[in-house]
Write an enzyme that holds these catalytic residues in place. Structure first.
Site, PDB file in Angstrom:
ATOM      1  N   ASP A   1       0.790  -1.242   0.000  1.00 15.72           N
ATOM      2  CA  ASP A   1       0.000   0.000   0.000  1.00 15.72           C
ATOM      3  C   ASP A   1       0.818   1.285   0.000  1.00 15.72           C
ATOM      4  O   ASP A   1       0.265   2.375  -0.192  1.00 15.72           O
ATOM      5  CB  ASP A   1      -0.988  -0.006   1.176  1.00 15.72           C
TER       6      ASP A   1
ATOM      7  N   HIS B   1       6.709  -7.546  -1.270  1.00 18.26           N
ATOM      8  CA  HIS B   1       5.655  -7.955  -2.218  1.00 18.26           C
ATOM      9  C   HIS B   1       5.363  -6.866  -3.241  1.00 18.26           C
ATOM     10  O   HIS B   1       4.370  -6.953  -3.967  1.00 18.26           O
ATOM     11  CB  HIS B   1       4.372  -8.336  -1.469  1.00 18.26           C
TER      12      HIS B   1
HETATM   13  C1  BV8 Z   1       7.306 -17.781  -3.607  1.00 15.55           C
HETATM   14  C2  BV8 Z   1      -0.104  -9.784  -3.364  1.00 15.55           C
HETATM   15  C3  BV8 Z   1       9.040 -19.041  -4.632  1.00 15.55           C
HETATM   16  C4  BV8 Z   1      -1.328  -9.362  -3.944  1.00 15.55           C
HETATM   17  C5  BV8 Z   1       0.444 -11.524  -1.928  1.00 15.55           C
HETATM   18  C6  BV8 Z   1       2.352 -24.467   0.336  1.00 15.55           C
HETATM   19  C7  BV8 Z   1       3.208 -24.416   1.427  1.00 15.55           C
HETATM   20  C8  BV8 Z   1       4.156 -23.418   1.562  1.00 15.55           C
HETATM   21  C9  BV8 Z   1       4.251 -22.410   0.604  1.00 15.55           C
HETATM   22  C10 BV8 Z   1       3.401 -22.444  -0.464  1.00 15.55           C
HETATM   23  C11 BV8 Z   1       2.478 -23.471  -0.599  1.00 15.55           C
HETATM   24  N1  BV8 Z   1       1.778 -23.250  -1.743  1.00 15.55           N
HETATM   25  C12 BV8 Z   1       2.257 -22.111  -2.323  1.00 15.55           C
HETATM   26  C13 BV8 Z   1       3.233 -21.615  -1.550  1.00 15.55           C
HETATM   27  C14 BV8 Z   1       4.018 -20.387  -1.789  1.00 15.55           C
HETATM   28  C15 BV8 Z   1       3.169 -19.157  -1.610  1.00 15.55           C
HETATM   29  C16 BV8 Z   1       2.532 -19.197  -0.241  1.00 15.55           C
HETATM   30  O1  BV8 Z   1       3.137 -18.876   0.761  1.00 15.55           O
HETATM   31  N2  BV8 Z   1       1.279 -19.551  -0.147  1.00 15.55           N
HETATM   32  C17 BV8 Z   1       0.648 -19.678   1.155  1.00 15.55           C
HETATM   33  C18 BV8 Z   1      -0.680 -18.939   1.138  1.00 15.55           C
HETATM   34  C19 BV8 Z   1       0.565 -21.121   1.509  1.00 15.55           C
HETATM   35  N3  BV8 Z   1       4.067 -18.049  -1.712  1.00 15.55           N
HETATM   36  C20 BV8 Z   1       4.410 -17.546  -2.893  1.00 15.55           C
HETATM   37  O2  BV8 Z   1       3.939 -17.950  -3.933  1.00 15.55           O
HETATM   38  C21 BV8 Z   1       5.452 -16.471  -2.860  1.00 15.55           C
HETATM   39  N4  BV8 Z   1       6.497 -16.735  -3.775  1.00 15.55           N
HETATM   40  O3  BV8 Z   1       7.180 -18.561  -2.699  1.00 15.55           O
HETATM   41  O4  BV8 Z   1       8.298 -17.841  -4.554  1.00 15.55           O
HETATM   42  C22 BV8 Z   1       8.303 -19.966  -5.531  1.00 15.55           C
HETATM   43  C23 BV8 Z   1       8.049 -19.585  -6.816  1.00 15.55           C
HETATM   44  C24 BV8 Z   1       7.394 -20.494  -7.671  1.00 15.55           C
HETATM   45  C25 BV8 Z   1       6.948 -21.711  -7.188  1.00 15.55           C
HETATM   46  C26 BV8 Z   1       7.184 -22.043  -5.860  1.00 15.55           C
HETATM   47  C27 BV8 Z   1       7.870 -21.150  -5.027  1.00 15.55           C
HETATM   48  C28 BV8 Z   1       4.846 -15.170  -3.305  1.00 15.55           C
HETATM   49  C29 BV8 Z   1       3.919 -14.665  -2.280  1.00 15.55           C
HETATM   50  C30 BV8 Z   1       3.202 -13.480  -2.869  1.00 15.55           C
HETATM   51  C31 BV8 Z   1       2.358 -12.900  -1.892  1.00 15.55           C
HETATM   52  N5  BV8 Z   1       1.578 -11.827  -2.464  1.00 15.55           N
HETATM   53  N6  BV8 Z   1      -0.430 -10.800  -2.497  1.00 15.55           N
HETATM   54  C32 BV8 Z   1      -1.643  -7.969  -3.593  1.00 15.55           C
HETATM   55  O5  BV8 Z   1      -1.493  -7.525  -2.463  1.00 15.55           O
HETATM   56  O6  BV8 Z   1      -2.128  -7.357  -4.515  1.00 15.55           O
HETATM   57  S1  BV8 Z   1       0.078 -12.205  -0.418  1.00 15.55           S
HETATM   58  C33 BV8 Z   1      -0.826 -11.241   0.602  1.00 15.55           C
HETATM   59  O7  BV8 Z   1      -0.575 -11.882   1.856  1.00 15.55           O
HETATM   60  C34 BV8 Z   1      -0.424  -9.823   0.766  1.00 15.55           C
HETATM   61  O8  BV8 Z   1       0.632  -9.406  -0.024  1.00 15.55           O
HETATM   62  C35 BV8 Z   1      -0.006  -9.763   2.225  1.00 15.55           C
HETATM   63  O9  BV8 Z   1       1.021  -8.863   2.452  1.00 15.55           O
HETATM   64  C36 BV8 Z   1       0.425 -11.162   2.501  1.00 15.55           C
HETATM   65  C37 BV8 Z   1       0.518 -11.543   3.915  1.00 15.55           C
HETATM   66  O10 BV8 Z   1      -0.707 -11.334   4.587  1.00 15.55           O
HETATM   67  P1  BV8 Z   1      -0.717 -10.477   5.891  1.00 15.55           P
HETATM   68  O11 BV8 Z   1      -0.075  -9.185   5.621  1.00 15.55           O
HETATM   69  O12 BV8 Z   1      -0.204 -11.271   7.018  1.00 15.55           O
HETATM   70  O13 BV8 Z   1      -2.288 -10.155   6.063  1.00 15.55           O
HETATM   71  P2  BV8 Z   1      -3.423 -11.060   6.700  1.00 15.55           P
HETATM   72  O14 BV8 Z   1      -4.730 -10.472   6.292  1.00 15.55           O
HETATM   73  O15 BV8 Z   1      -3.235 -12.485   6.433  1.00 15.55           O
HETATM   74  O16 BV8 Z   1      -3.241 -10.884   8.283  1.00 15.55           O
HETATM   75  C38 BV8 Z   1      -3.461  -9.668   8.938  1.00 15.55           C
HETATM   76  C39 BV8 Z   1      -3.098  -9.855  10.394  1.00 15.55           C
HETATM   77  O17 BV8 Z   1      -3.214  -8.607  11.044  1.00 15.55           O
HETATM   78  C40 BV8 Z   1      -4.018 -10.824  11.124  1.00 15.55           C
HETATM   79  O18 BV8 Z   1      -3.222 -11.696  11.922  1.00 15.55           O
HETATM   80  C41 BV8 Z   1      -4.887  -9.928  12.008  1.00 15.55           C
HETATM   81  O19 BV8 Z   1      -5.235 -10.537  13.238  1.00 15.55           O
HETATM   82  C42 BV8 Z   1      -3.944  -8.767  12.245  1.00 15.55           C
HETATM   83  N7  BV8 Z   1      -4.598  -7.473  12.516  1.00 15.55           N
HETATM   84  C43 BV8 Z   1      -5.759  -6.992  12.011  1.00 15.55           C
HETATM   85  N8  BV8 Z   1      -5.973  -5.726  12.434  1.00 15.55           N
HETATM   86  C44 BV8 Z   1      -4.925  -5.415  13.238  1.00 15.55           C
HETATM   87  C45 BV8 Z   1      -4.044  -6.517  13.294  1.00 15.55           C
HETATM   88  N9  BV8 Z   1      -2.910  -6.506  14.014  1.00 15.55           N
HETATM   89  C46 BV8 Z   1      -2.615  -5.373  14.678  1.00 15.55           C
HETATM   90  N10 BV8 Z   1      -3.394  -4.252  14.677  1.00 15.55           N
HETATM   91  C47 BV8 Z   1      -4.554  -4.239  13.964  1.00 15.55           C
HETATM   92  N11 BV8 Z   1      -5.343  -3.142  13.957  1.00 15.55           N
END
Ligand code: BV8
Ligand code: ZN
Length: 239
Positions: free
Chosen positions: A102, A117
């Site tokens: 963002d 990211h």
């Molecule tokens: C890669 C961009 C090598 C879009 C995003 C199986 C097992 C292990 C790994 C994998 C698997 N299958 C696939 C994978 C790999 C995959 C992955 O990890 N998948 C997961 C889901 C299993 N990863 C990838 O593909 C990455 N690349 O590994 O490259 C590779 C290459 C090829 C083949 C194999 C490997 C690339 C990852 C790209 C991520 N891009 N999106 C966009 O934004 O437009 S991910 C998306 O999630 C966002 O970018 C975000 O930043 C990211 C993480 O999420 P969070 O920021 O943690 O947000 P979330 O909503 O989840 O949580 C918010 C938290 O805040 C909560 O805990 C909540 O309680 C808390 N909260 C809320 N309000 C508050 C608060 N805390 C404090 N104060 C508050 N007020």
């Protein structure tokens, strides 16, 4: 241990690394990804945030990013973003790693950071690779490169894509060498960022988690405090 003990620990540290996620921007009114009100409640990640989705239908993907750019253009950094921008001036070796696209950390004044990211306010040419800042709201669909007329895409790392090698090197260096790792507002489920806490912990860092809710990392870290980022992070600034 209280939040004020953590503040003292940070004040004494020569090296501090911070990892942030969508939770830090939630207090600015930006939707998170997972959870009740999360973006992924209504969309499947692979339908919009993947190279296959963009290849299949770039218009739909750009419309989604346009919607998010419109929303973000009305949002501002909150007290937590500002406190981290201030903290970098107090610590000898400071690095901020954010998963957020963002742009609110740089908007708050952070300069020592990796946006691992990408950034929603940058576009990249799918043909020549040229990266440009772009703040158009809305952006013309479909946008094309001024240099080669290739199709532009958001400069964002989608699922299945590799992160930038320089960002990764910088991040791992900061994680392996820090005395304190502070993790703010991430659910800790997206790799490789999900591996950062265990890596820093293994290399001897004192790991602190600040999050509204417990996460898969809460049992691994040295201390996990539940609360809002905007209330907690400013308390960590040195007196
Ligand atoms: C890669 C961009 C090598 C879009 C995003 C199986 C097992 C292990 C790994 C994998 C698997 N299958 C696939 C994978 C790999 C995959 C992955 O990890 N998948 C997961 C889901 C299993 N990863 C990838 O593909 C990455 N690349 O590994 O490259 C590779 C290459 C090829 C083949 C194999 C490997 C690339 C990852 C790209 C991520 N891009 N999106 C966009 O934004 O437009 S991910 C998306 O999630 C966002 O970018 C975000 O930043 C990211 C993480 O999420 P969070 O920021 O943690 O947000 P979330 O909503 O989840 O949580 C918010 C938290 O805040 C909560 O805990 C909540 O309680 C808390 N909260 C809320 N309000 C508050 C608060 N805390 C404090 N104060 C508050 N007020
Ligand atoms: Zn081009």
């Amino acid at each position: 241990m209280t939040i004020l003990d953590i503040r003292d620990r940070i004040a004494q540290a020569e090296s501090v690394t911070v990892l942030t996620g969508a939770g830090i921007s939630a207090d600015s009114g930006v939707p998170t990804f997972r959870g009740e009100e999360g973006l992924w409640k209504n969309f499947r990640p692979e339908q919009l945030a993947s190279p296959q989705a963009f290849e299949r239908d770039p218009t739909i993907v750009w419309e989604w990013y346009n919607w998010r750019r419109e929303l973000l253009s009305t949002k501002e950094p909150n007290a937590a973003h500002k406190a981290l921008a201030e903290l970098e001036n107090h610590i000898k070796h400071f690095w901020l790693i954010t998963q957020n696209v963002d742009g609110l950390h740089p908007a708050a004044g952070s300069t020592k950071l990796s946006e691992i990211h990408g950034n929603i306010w940058k576009v990249r040419c799918t043909n020549c690779g040229n990266i440009q800042p772009n703040h158009d709201v809305p952006i013309a669909i479909l946008p094309h490169c001024n240099d080669c007329k290739g199709l532009l895409r958001p400069h964002i790392v989608w699922f299945g894509e590799s992160l930038d090698q320089q960002d990764l090197d910088q991040s791992f260096q900061a994680l392996r060498s820090c005395e304190v790792l502070l993790i703010v507002g991430t659910s800790g489920v997206v790799y490789p960022a999900a591996s950062f806490a265990p890596i820093a912990k293994q290399d001897g860092a004192f790991v602190v988690e600040l999050n509204l809710d417990p996460t898969p990392h809460s049992d691994l870290v040295d201390i996990s405090i539940q609360g809002r980022a905007k209330d907690l992070v400013p308390l960590l600034l040195p007196m």
